[in-house]
Scaffold this active site. Structure first.
Site, PDB file in Angstrom:
ATOM      1  N   VAL A  46       0.838  -1.202   0.000  1.00  0.00           N
ATOM      2  CA  VAL A  46       0.000   0.000   0.000  1.00  0.00           C
ATOM      3  C   VAL A  46       0.873   1.251   0.000  1.00  0.00           C
ATOM      4  O   VAL A  46       0.600   2.224  -0.720  1.00  0.00           O
ATOM      5  CB  VAL A  46      -0.967   0.004   1.202  1.00  0.00           C
ATOM      6  CG1 VAL A  46      -1.790   1.292   1.226  1.00  0.00           C
ATOM      7  CG2 VAL A  46      -1.892  -1.202   1.149  1.00  0.00           C
ATOM      8  N   CYS A  47       1.933   1.235   0.783  1.00  0.00           N
ATOM      9  CA  CYS A  47       2.824   2.397   0.862  1.00  0.00           C
ATOM     10  C   CYS A  47       3.458   2.704  -0.491  1.00  0.00           C
ATOM     11  O   CYS A  47       3.610   3.876  -0.866  1.00  0.00           O
ATOM     12  CB  CYS A  47       3.913   2.150   1.897  1.00  0.00           C
ATOM     13  SG  CYS A  47       3.298   1.890   3.574  1.00  0.00           S
TER      14      CYS A  47
END
Length: 220
Positions: free
Chosen positions: A45-46
């Site tokens: 996600v990052c």
């Protein structure tokens, strides 16, 4: 400053970043700054978030808004990870600094600690926090997302535009507002003052209460 929230002055931290050492207040200077944390380097996600922020960086730069990322990994890890971020969406460059905070001191003081997420050694991790800091070094807006939910960078840009418009014209922005749409006049502004301040005039919504509090106007 574990309870950092809207209206608080951010601490003047000395920070190690991918662009070298900075002092937070010096970095802010006379600008608005978006300070945003991510739980860890080399995570899915990052990676999508940092890529998207890189894609929006030009829009923030047009507005004179600076970007500053935060994570607990070290500078060399950040630099290696940036290669992945830039390869994920070719053409996007991570030109903003990312802070290294291995001792967690900065994220504690900026109220970015996730109460539930830990690294493999049991160490604290940041949540997906985002603070917009004004030239007065005060927090103007905050978003807080859990590790499982990526942020919407289009909404970050929209909210930034709303803050800048409100500060420039001393107005407020209604629900779902976008640049170019009508704004609302704050209740503390009299009709007489509104006529003087807003040459385009204003429209008052007719409501059953007969209270004239919902007033719309147009600003540049």
């Amino acid at each position: 400053m574990p309870g950092l929230t809207l209206g608080d002055v951010v601490p003047d931290l000395e920070l190690d970043t991918t662009h070298g050492k900075i002092r937070l207040h010096d970095f802010v200077g006379d600008a608005y700054v978006i300070i945003f944390s991510h739980p860890a380097d080399f995570t899915p996600v990052c990676t999508t978030e940092l890529s998207e922020m890189a894609g929006y960086a030009g829009e923030f730069d047009k507005r004179g808004v600076k970007l500053l990322g935060f994570s607990c990994d070290d500078v060399e890890s950040h630099k290696d990870w940036i290669k992945d971020i830039e390869a994920y969406k070719p053409g996007r460059r991570v030109g903003f600094p990312i802070v290294a905070d291995p001792d967690r001191e900065a994220i504690r003081q900026l109220n970015m600690i996730d109460a539930d997420e830990k690294d493999t050694a049991g160490g604290e991790l940041p949540n997906r926090a985002l603070h917009i800091v004004g030239p007065d070094k005060k927090v103007k807006l905050s978003f807080l997302f859990p590790a499982c939910t990526g942020r919407n960078m289009a909404e970050v840009l929209r909210a930034t535009d709303a803050l800048l418009t409100a500060a420039r014209h001393r107005v407020a922005t209604p629900v779902n507002w976008k640049p170019g749409e009508r704004v609302v006049i704050p209740p503390g502004v009299s009709d007489e003052e509104a006529k003087a301040r807003f040459p385009a005039g204003f429209e008052t919504a007719q409501l059953p209460s007969n209270k004239c509090y919902l007033r719309f106007t147009q600003v540049d």
